[in-house]
Design an enzyme around this catalytic site. Structure first.
Site, PDB file in Angstrom:
ATOM      1  N   ASP A   1       0.875  -1.160   0.000  1.00 43.98           N
ATOM      2  CA  ASP A   1       0.000   0.000   0.000  1.00 43.98           C
ATOM      3  C   ASP A   1       0.920   1.219   0.000  1.00 43.98           C
ATOM      4  OD1 ASP A   1      -2.388   1.588   0.330  1.00 43.98           O
ATOM      5  OD2 ASP A   1      -1.886   1.756   2.456  1.00 43.98           O
TER       6      ASP A   1
ATOM      7  N   ASP B   1      -0.013   5.089   1.067  1.00 43.76           N
ATOM      8  CA  ASP B   1      -0.186   5.993   2.209  1.00 43.76           C
ATOM      9  C   ASP B   1      -0.264   5.195   3.510  1.00 43.76           C
ATOM     10  OD1 ASP B   1      -0.289   8.008   0.299  1.00 43.76           O
ATOM     11  OD2 ASP B   1      -2.474   8.037   0.252  1.00 43.76           O
TER      12      ASP B   1
END
Length: 180
Positions: free
Chosen positions: A7, A9
């Site tokens: 991922d 953020d």
């Protein structure tokens, strides 16, 4: 191929409830860029799957997102690494797309890009349930980091087999030790 899906953020860069809307707001988590470089040097292929509903909300445009990803690539290259593929979902939650995590669309795109039938046992590193669930739908192994929203995520029930680490650097330490 040793593939890992990250991922963005909260795993690679600092997250914000107000969204990361510019390259100035895109701030790497200490050790994350170096972790990507260490993975690359050890023969791993790094992919990123990231929900970016700020596009649908009009908080930033595609050029700004491209600039943020260019910054990520530049920093990784300075450390001797790279991100081999970045896929993003530009939709808002209400749009009903198949790519927004926790749906597996971006993970299917990654599998297709690398000509893989599935992503069985591929590590997926996230700071939220939706990151982990999206990858697990295609057989990924879940790794939760405590950075970003990770501490909040720990308050809930984690998917079976989820391993929890301090940050991406700690996940990298674990993976490199396990493969040596």
């Amino acid at each position: 191929m040793k593939l890992i899906v990250l991922d963005r953020d909260g795993v690679i860069n600092e997250d914000s409830d107000a969204f990361v809307k510019s390259t100035d707001e895109w701030i790497p988590i200490p050790g994350s860029i170096e972790a990507i470089a260490r993975l690359c040097k050890a023969g791993w292929t790094v992919a990123v799957a990231t929900n970016q509903s700020g596009l649908a909300r009009g908080l930033f445009d595609i050029q700004t997102l491209t600039d943020m990803h260019f910054k990520l690539q530049q920093l990784a290259m300075e450390q001797g690494g790279r991100v081999d593929l970045i896929v993003h979902c530009p939709h808002a939650a209400a749009d009903g797309c198949d790519c927004r995590k926790p749906k597996p669309g971006m993970f299917r795109t990654i599998a297709e890009h690398f000509d893989l039938r599935d992503l069985r046992d591929v590590p997926v590193v996230g700071d939220s349930h939706r990151d982990l669930h999206a990858g697990m739908m295609l057989g990924c192994t879940p790794y939760l980091v405590r950075t970003g929203k990770g501490m909040r995520t720990l308050e809930g029930v984690l998917p079976p087999g989820t391993q929890v680490f301090r940050d991406l650097a700690a996940v990298t330490d674990h993976l490199l030790k396990a493969s040596s």
